[in-house]
Scaffold this motif. Structure first.
Motif, PDB file in Angstrom:
ATOM      1  N   VAL A  12       0.924  -0.805   0.102  1.00  0.00           N
ATOM      2  CA  VAL A  12       0.341  -0.070   0.220  1.00  0.00           C
ATOM      3  C   VAL A  12       0.833   1.362   0.020  1.00  0.00           C
ATOM      4  CG1 VAL A  12      -1.533   1.312   1.037  1.00  0.00           C
ATOM      5  CG2 VAL A  12      -1.887  -0.787   1.196  1.00  0.00           C
ATOM      6  N   PRO A  13       0.583   2.121  -0.657  1.00  0.00           N
ATOM      7  CA  PRO A  13       1.728   3.085  -0.992  1.00  0.00           C
ATOM      8  C   PRO A  13       1.260   4.265  -0.287  1.00  0.00           C
ATOM      9  CG  PRO A  13       0.224   3.458  -2.764  1.00  0.00           C
ATOM     10  CD  PRO A  13       0.435   1.895  -2.083  1.00  0.00           C
ATOM     11  N   PRO A  14       2.411   4.931   0.767  1.00  0.00           N
ATOM     12  CA  PRO A  14       1.859   5.695   1.296  1.00  0.00           C
ATOM     13  C   PRO A  14       1.126   7.322   1.168  1.00  0.00           C
ATOM     14  CG  PRO A  14       4.260   6.065   0.676  1.00  0.00           C
ATOM     15  CD  PRO A  14       3.723   4.808   0.019  1.00  0.00           C
ATOM     16  N   PRO A  15       0.087   8.060   1.515  1.00  0.00           N
ATOM     17  CA  PRO A  15      -0.623   8.905   0.991  1.00  0.00           C
ATOM     18  C   PRO A  15       0.729   9.873   0.863  1.00  0.00           C
ATOM     19  CG  PRO A  15      -1.444   7.917   3.686  1.00  0.00           C
ATOM     20  CD  PRO A  15      -0.286   6.942   2.840  1.00  0.00           C
ATOM     21  N   LEU A  29      -8.887   8.733 -13.656  1.00  0.00           N
ATOM     22  CA  LEU A  29      -9.153   8.343 -11.822  1.00  0.00           C
ATOM     23  C   LEU A  29      -9.950   7.086 -12.648  1.00  0.00           C
ATOM     24  CD1 LEU A  29     -10.567  11.014 -10.123  1.00  0.00           C
ATOM     25  CD2 LEU A  29      -8.903   9.957  -9.128  1.00  0.00           C
ATOM     26  N   GLU A  30     -10.530   7.207 -13.542  1.00  0.00           N
ATOM     27  CA  GLU A  30     -10.874   5.950 -14.112  1.00  0.00           C
ATOM     28  C   GLU A  30      -9.852   5.079 -14.125  1.00  0.00           C
ATOM     29  OE1 GLU A  30     -14.018   4.564 -17.365  1.00  0.00           O
ATOM     30  OE2 GLU A  30     -14.581   6.225 -16.714  1.00  0.00           O
ATOM     31  N   GLU A  31      -9.235   5.258 -15.019  1.00  0.00           N
ATOM     32  CA  GLU A  31      -7.625   4.327 -15.317  1.00  0.00           C
ATOM     33  C   GLU A  31      -7.373   3.659 -14.278  1.00  0.00           C
ATOM     34  OE1 GLU A  31      -3.891   5.218 -17.593  1.00  0.00           O
ATOM     35  OE2 GLU A  31      -5.053   6.099 -17.933  1.00  0.00           O
ATOM     36  N   GLU A  32      -7.112   4.717 -13.213  1.00  0.00           N
ATOM     37  CA  GLU A  32      -5.962   4.344 -11.850  1.00  0.00           C
ATOM     38  C   GLU A  32      -7.061   3.012 -11.104  1.00  0.00           C
ATOM     39  OE1 GLU A  32      -4.009   6.281  -7.877  1.00  0.00           O
ATOM     40  OE2 GLU A  32      -4.273   6.662  -9.818  1.00  0.00           O
ATOM     41  N   ALA A  33      -8.249   3.268 -11.026  1.00  0.00           N
ATOM     42  CA  ALA A  33      -9.829   2.742 -10.448  1.00  0.00           C
ATOM     43  C   ALA A  33      -9.549   1.650 -11.440  1.00  0.00           C
ATOM     44  CB  ALA A  33     -10.653   3.043 -10.208  1.00  0.00           C
ATOM     45  N   HIS A  34      -9.387   1.247 -12.750  1.00  0.00           N
ATOM     46  CA  HIS A  34      -9.597   0.186 -12.942  1.00  0.00           C
ATOM     47  C   HIS A  34      -8.353  -0.752 -13.153  1.00  0.00           C
ATOM     48  CE1 HIS A  34      -9.961  -2.829 -16.865  1.00  0.00           C
ATOM     49  NE2 HIS A  34      -9.179  -2.454 -16.990  1.00  0.00           N
ATOM     50  N   SER A  35      -7.145  -0.217 -13.064  1.00  0.00           N
ATOM     51  CA  SER A  35      -6.310  -0.481 -13.141  1.00  0.00           C
ATOM     52  C   SER A  35      -6.058  -1.909 -11.167  1.00  0.00           C
ATOM     53  CB  SER A  35      -4.435  -0.104 -12.551  1.00  0.00           C
ATOM     54  OG  SER A  35      -4.261   0.593 -11.680  1.00  0.00           O
ATOM     55  N   ILE A  36      -6.696  -1.053 -10.280  1.00  0.00           N
ATOM     56  CA  ILE A  36      -7.006  -1.617  -9.033  1.00  0.00           C
ATOM     57  C   ILE A  36      -7.666  -2.896  -8.801  1.00  0.00           C
ATOM     58  CG2 ILE A  36      -7.995  -1.140  -6.600  1.00  0.00           C
ATOM     59  CD1 ILE A  36      -6.817   1.684  -6.918  1.00  0.00           C
ATOM     60  N   LEU A  54      -8.151   0.201  -0.187  1.00  0.00           N
ATOM     61  CA  LEU A  54      -9.473   0.852  -0.409  1.00  0.00           C
ATOM     62  C   LEU A  54      -9.510   1.203   0.669  1.00  0.00           C
ATOM     63  CD1 LEU A  54     -11.544  -1.153  -3.190  1.00  0.00           C
ATOM     64  CD2 LEU A  54      -9.636   1.347  -2.960  1.00  0.00           C
ATOM     65  N   GLN A  55      -9.059   0.521   2.047  1.00  0.00           N
ATOM     66  CA  GLN A  55      -9.655   1.541   3.189  1.00  0.00           C
ATOM     67  C   GLN A  55      -8.826   2.539   3.480  1.00  0.00           C
ATOM     68  OE1 GLN A  55      -9.798  -1.446   6.995  1.00  0.00           O
ATOM     69  NE2 GLN A  55     -11.582  -3.204   5.635  1.00  0.00           N
ATOM     70  N   GLU A  56      -7.241   2.244   2.929  1.00  0.00           N
ATOM     71  CA  GLU A  56      -6.660   3.210   3.893  1.00  0.00           C
ATOM     72  C   GLU A  56      -6.677   4.124   2.623  1.00  0.00           C
ATOM     73  OE1 GLU A  56      -4.172   3.282   6.027  1.00  0.00           O
ATOM     74  OE2 GLU A  56      -4.576   1.488   6.284  1.00  0.00           O
ATOM     75  N   TYR A  70     -10.234   5.864  -4.580  1.00  0.00           N
ATOM     76  CA  TYR A  70     -11.585   4.869  -3.674  1.00  0.00           C
ATOM     77  C   TYR A  70     -12.497   5.407  -4.136  1.00  0.00           C
ATOM     78  CZ  TYR A  70     -14.588   3.976  -0.291  1.00  0.00           C
ATOM     79  OH  TYR A  70     -15.516   3.284   0.356  1.00  0.00           O
ATOM     80  N   ASN A  71     -13.053   6.784  -4.191  1.00  0.00           N
ATOM     81  CA  ASN A  71     -14.564   6.514  -4.718  1.00  0.00           C
ATOM     82  C   ASN A  71     -15.153   6.158  -5.828  1.00  0.00           C
ATOM     83  OD1 ASN A  71     -15.703   7.718  -2.493  1.00  0.00           O
ATOM     84  ND2 ASN A  71     -14.887   9.730  -2.947  1.00  0.00           N
ATOM     85  N   LYS A  72     -13.973   6.549  -6.896  1.00  0.00           N
ATOM     86  CA  LYS A  72     -14.307   6.273  -8.906  1.00  0.00           C
ATOM     87  C   LYS A  72     -14.008   4.075  -8.381  1.00  0.00           C
ATOM     88  CE  LYS A  72     -14.595   6.999 -12.576  1.00  0.00           C
ATOM     89  NZ  LYS A  72     -16.349   7.501 -13.007  1.00  0.00           N
ATOM     90  N   THR A  73     -13.242   2.964  -7.738  1.00  0.00           N
ATOM     91  CA  THR A  73     -13.068   2.335  -7.356  1.00  0.00           C
ATOM     92  C   THR A  73     -13.945   1.596  -6.749  1.00  0.00           C
ATOM     93  OG1 THR A  73     -10.924   2.065  -6.934  1.00  0.00           O
ATOM     94  CG2 THR A  73     -11.580   0.603  -6.323  1.00  0.00           C
TER      95      THR A  73
END
Length: 127
Positions: A12-15, A29-36, A54-56, A70-73
């Motif tokens: 988990v990367p640090p914020p 954001l959609e691309e990053e959510a898709h990759s998750i 996602l909790q983090e 997170y919201n987009k994912t």
């Protein structure tokens, strides 16, 4: 037949300190959510690791990049749930585990009612 090596657990990367990256767009954001989400099915992350990630992200301030991801994912997972029951057995199992962990942790938030309705509508009788 040789056994493939176990996937390396995703870190988990640090914020990030900044509230938003320059150039964040809905498409990025959609691309990053898709990759998750894809990382689960590519076996880069386990359902537990995806849930923890996602909790983090959910703990961030509303305008923070990770909160937006997170919201987009969560939004994308809810949109794609309609197709999860059509996935091959192994992928369906991973999706089911992911949904279960996200429900248990409360990550779905306001989408929880929609998720539960969808689950009850797509339950199948065991063969």
């Amino acid at each position: 037949q040789p056994v493939p090596p176990a996937p390396v657990p995703a870190q988990v990367p640090p914020p990030r300190a900044e509230l938003q990256r320059n150039g964040d767009t809905p498409a990025k954001l959609e691309e990053e959510a898709h990759s998750i989400i894809k990382s689960l099915f590519d076996r880069v992350r386990t359902p537990q690791e995806l849930n923890k990630l996602l909790q983090e992200y959910s703990k961030q301030e509303d305008k923070h990049h990770y909160k937006q991801v997170y919201n987009k994912t969560i939004e994308m997972i809810c949109q794609e749930m309609e197709t999860f029951h059509t996935l091959p057995a192994e992928a369906n199992y991973l999706a089911t585990q992911m949904i279960s962990f996200l429900l248990d942790s409360g990550c779905f938030g306001s989408y929880e009612g929609q998720v539960l309705r969808h689950i009850t509508e797509h339950l199948k009788n065991p063969v």
